[in-house]
Write a protein that holds these residues in place. Structure first.
Motif, PDB file in Angstrom:
ATOM      1  N   CYS A  15       0.844  -1.204   0.000  1.00 49.86           N
ATOM      2  CA  CYS A  15       0.000   0.000   0.000  1.00 49.86           C
ATOM      3  C   CYS A  15       0.875   1.248   0.000  1.00 49.86           C
ATOM      4  N   ILE A  16       0.406   2.273  -0.709  1.00 52.32           N
ATOM      5  CA  ILE A  16       1.052   3.577  -0.663  1.00 52.32           C
ATOM      6  C   ILE A  16      -0.006   4.631  -0.328  1.00 52.32           C
ATOM      7  N   LEU A  17       0.308   5.458   0.654  1.00 48.86           N
ATOM      8  CA  LEU A  17      -0.543   6.580   1.031  1.00 48.86           C
ATOM      9  C   LEU A  17       0.103   7.864   0.523  1.00 48.86           C
ATOM     10  N   PHE A  18      -0.707   8.766   0.003  1.00 47.92           N
ATOM     11  CA  PHE A  18      -0.227  10.025  -0.539  1.00 47.92           C
ATOM     12  C   PHE A  18      -0.852  11.198   0.197  1.00 47.92           C
ATOM     13  N   ASP A  19      -0.035  12.162   0.552  1.00 50.14           N
ATOM     14  CA  ASP A  19      -0.565  13.489   0.871  1.00 50.14           C
ATOM     15  C   ASP A  19      -1.134  14.046  -0.435  1.00 50.14           C
ATOM     16  N   LYS A  20      -1.942  15.100  -0.353  1.00 48.37           N
ATOM     17  CA  LYS A  20      -2.518  15.662  -1.586  1.00 48.37           C
ATOM     18  C   LYS A  20      -1.760  16.896  -2.080  1.00 48.37           C
ATOM     19  N   ASP A  21      -1.842  17.983  -1.334  1.00 50.24           N
ATOM     20  CA  ASP A  21      -1.288  19.249  -1.802  1.00 50.24           C
ATOM     21  C   ASP A  21       0.243  19.215  -1.793  1.00 50.24           C
ATOM     22  N   GLY A 148      -4.140   5.167  -1.123  1.00 49.64           N
ATOM     23  CA  GLY A 148      -5.010   6.039  -0.349  1.00 49.64           C
ATOM     24  C   GLY A 148      -4.461   7.443  -0.279  1.00 49.64           C
ATOM     25  N   VAL A 149      -5.332   8.392   0.073  1.00 47.75           N
ATOM     26  CA  VAL A 149      -4.949   9.789   0.251  1.00 47.75           C
ATOM     27  C   VAL A 149      -5.164  10.163   1.708  1.00 47.75           C
ATOM     28  N   VAL A 150      -4.181  10.838   2.295  1.00 46.60           N
ATOM     29  CA  VAL A 150      -4.318  11.358   3.661  1.00 46.60           C
ATOM     30  C   VAL A 150      -3.980  12.847   3.603  1.00 46.60           C
ATOM     31  N   THR A 151      -4.962  13.701   3.858  1.00 42.62           N
ATOM     32  CA  THR A 151      -4.776  15.131   3.636  1.00 42.62           C
ATOM     33  C   THR A 151      -5.411  15.972   4.733  1.00 42.62           C
ATOM     34  N   SER A 152      -4.783  17.114   4.996  1.00 46.82           N
ATOM     35  CA  SER A 152      -5.331  18.065   5.969  1.00 46.82           C
ATOM     36  C   SER A 152      -6.467  18.887   5.382  1.00 46.82           C
ATOM     37  N   ASP A 153      -6.731  18.710   4.106  1.00 47.10           N
ATOM     38  CA  ASP A 153      -7.820  19.423   3.449  1.00 47.10           C
ATOM     39  C   ASP A 153      -9.154  18.762   3.784  1.00 47.10           C
ATOM     40  N   GLY A 154     -10.244  19.424   3.429  1.00 47.51           N
ATOM     41  CA  GLY A 154     -11.571  18.895   3.682  1.00 47.51           C
ATOM     42  C   GLY A 154     -12.043  17.949   2.596  1.00 47.51           C
ATOM     43  N   ALA A 155     -13.132  17.237   2.868  1.00 47.71           N
ATOM     44  CA  ALA A 155     -13.625  16.198   1.958  1.00 47.71           C
ATOM     45  C   ALA A 155     -14.085  16.783   0.621  1.00 47.71           C
ATOM     46  N   ARG A 156     -14.805  17.905   0.654  1.00 48.44           N
ATOM     47  CA  ARG A 156     -15.372  18.421  -0.593  1.00 48.44           C
ATOM     48  C   ARG A 156     -14.279  18.860  -1.577  1.00 48.44           C
ATOM     49  N   GLY A 198      -7.353  -2.537   4.748  1.00 45.59           N
ATOM     50  CA  GLY A 198      -7.066  -3.902   5.163  1.00 45.59           C
ATOM     51  C   GLY A 198      -5.602  -4.274   5.025  1.00 45.59           C
ATOM     52  N   VAL A 199      -4.714  -3.313   5.284  1.00 42.72           N
ATOM     53  CA  VAL A 199      -3.274  -3.570   5.178  1.00 42.72           C
ATOM     54  C   VAL A 199      -2.598  -3.254   6.508  1.00 42.72           C
ATOM     55  N   LEU A 200      -1.440  -3.862   6.724  1.00 40.15           N
ATOM     56  CA  LEU A 200      -0.671  -3.602   7.926  1.00 40.15           C
ATOM     57  C   LEU A 200       0.192  -2.362   7.722  1.00 40.15           C
ATOM     58  N   PRO A 201       0.365  -1.551   8.764  1.00 36.49           N
ATOM     59  CA  PRO A 201       1.218  -0.370   8.639  1.00 36.49           C
ATOM     60  C   PRO A 201       2.632  -0.712   8.163  1.00 36.49           C
ATOM     61  N   GLU A 202       3.157  -1.845   8.619  1.00 37.99           N
ATOM     62  CA  GLU A 202       4.528  -2.205   8.243  1.00 37.99           C
ATOM     63  C   GLU A 202       4.669  -2.593   6.772  1.00 37.99           C
ATOM     64  N   ASN A 203       3.538  -2.725   6.084  1.00 36.18           N
ATOM     65  CA  ASN A 203       3.567  -3.000   4.641  1.00 36.18           C
ATOM     66  C   ASN A 203       3.127  -1.782   3.829  1.00 36.18           C
ATOM     67  N   THR A 204       3.171  -0.620   4.470  1.00 40.75           N
ATOM     68  CA  THR A 204       2.643   0.602   3.867  1.00 40.75           C
ATOM     69  C   THR A 204       3.717   1.688   3.802  1.00 40.75           C
ATOM     70  N   VAL A 205       3.712   2.428   2.706  1.00 43.52           N
ATOM     71  CA  VAL A 205       4.634   3.553   2.487  1.00 43.52           C
ATOM     72  C   VAL A 205       3.806   4.831   2.382  1.00 43.52           C
ATOM     73  N   ILE A 206       4.346   5.933   2.891  1.00 43.94           N
ATOM     74  CA  ILE A 206       3.694   7.225   2.704  1.00 43.94           C
ATOM     75  C   ILE A 206       4.601   8.143   1.891  1.00 43.94           C
ATOM     76  N   ILE A 207       3.996   8.928   1.013  1.00 45.65           N
ATOM     77  CA  ILE A 207       4.712   9.939   0.238  1.00 45.65           C
ATOM     78  C   ILE A 207       4.078  11.291   0.549  1.00 45.65           C
ATOM     79  N   GLY A 208       4.895  12.270   0.939  1.00 41.92           N
ATOM     80  CA  GLY A 208       4.372  13.584   1.274  1.00 41.92           C
ATOM     81  C   GLY A 208       5.418  14.661   1.103  1.00 41.92           C
ATOM     82  N   ASP A 209       4.972  15.913   1.132  1.00 46.69           N
ATOM     83  CA  ASP A 209       5.903  17.015   0.909  1.00 46.69           C
ATOM     84  C   ASP A 209       6.225  17.814   2.165  1.00 46.69           C
TER      85      ASP A 209
END
Length: 254
Positions: A15-21, A148-156, A198-209
């Motif tokens: 799994c890879i999680l991305f920040d948005k902005d 997945g996306v993980v962002t400090s922005d709002g849903a809309r 449904g993934v374990l954190p240890e199998n997940t990467v995050i990319i952010g700025d």
């Protein structure tokens, strides 16, 4: 398990999680345009209230401006890059309050300013993906990685901007600030995304700025925190495990 290749490093992940902005979209193209509108209106209101304008536009939201006042860049560790909507409202309202506007009235005025700027942004549908992003997302999809996306922005606004860029379909979960109790750099966003995917954190990467993204990854126990900095500056990414300047430095195999 697929592997993420970062220069000479190969990391197994599911799994890879991305920040948005600043990570998926060009922050300057979207929020830079928004900031110009907001700062101009705030400056105009300051002039009407007390006859004096903002002394330094760059100090309000952490932006950089040319001699003509046009926005040319931003501080990756500043409010434009990292603040939530609520925090930004408070920062803007503080300037009106300092000019003599009662706090409740300052908040009301800022809410109008921000709403009008967002309406203009929606009319323009301004959201530009970072170079190489689409190719990388296609590689991830071909390898059946969960995204997945993980962002400090709002849903809309998050949903709108992902749609404008044509990439919404790549992500199986989108965790926005309004979906969690504690925002970045707390680990809750990443924990929520991993649980929903449904993934374990240890199998997940995050990319952010931002370093808040890196701290989020560390706090959640993710396998790797990758900082992206198109101009090569790395001083603000203190907790990154690896730093890239663009998606051309990443590839997926397996």
């Amino acid at each position: 398990m697929p592997q993420l290749h970062i220069n000479h490093l190969a990391v197994p992940c599911q799994c890879i999680l991305f920040d948005k902005d600043g990570t998926l979209l060009d922050l300057l193209a979207t929020w830079g345009a928004w900031a110009e509108l907001v700062l101009q209106e705030l400056d105009d209101q300051m002039a009407l209230i007390g006859g004096s304008r903002l002394p330094d536009l760059s100090r309000v939201l952490g932006t950089r401006h040319g001699a003509d006042g046009k926005l040319t860049g931003y501080d990756p560790a500043g409010p434009l890059a990292m603040a939530t909507a609520e925090e930004t409202t408070g920062i803007l309202a503080w300037h009106l309050y300092g000019a003599g506007v009662p706090w409740n009235e300052a908040l009301a005025r800022v809410n109008v300013i921000v709403k009008e700027a967002m309406n203009e942004l929606r009319a323009r549908r301004t959201a530009v993906p970072l170079p190489g992003l689409l190719t990388f997302l296609q590689q991830c999809a071909a390898a059946s990685l969960k995204l997945g996306v993980v962002t400090s922005d709002g849903a809309r606004s998050t949903g709108e901007q992902l749609e404008w860029m044509g990439i919404a379909g790549f992500f199986q979960t989108v965790v926005t600030r309004d979906r969690v109790t504690h925002g970045k750099p707390a680990p809750e966003m990443a924990e929520t995304a991993c649980r929903e995917l449904g993934v374990l954190p240890e199998n997940t990467v995050i990319i952010g700025d931002s370093n808040a993204d890196m701290q989020l990854g560390k706090g959640a126990g993710l396998r790797l925190s990758v900082g992206i900095s198109p101009d090569g500056a790395a001083g603000h990414l203190l907790d990154a495990d690896a730093i890239i300047t663009g998606y051309h430095q990443l590839r997926i195999t397996g």
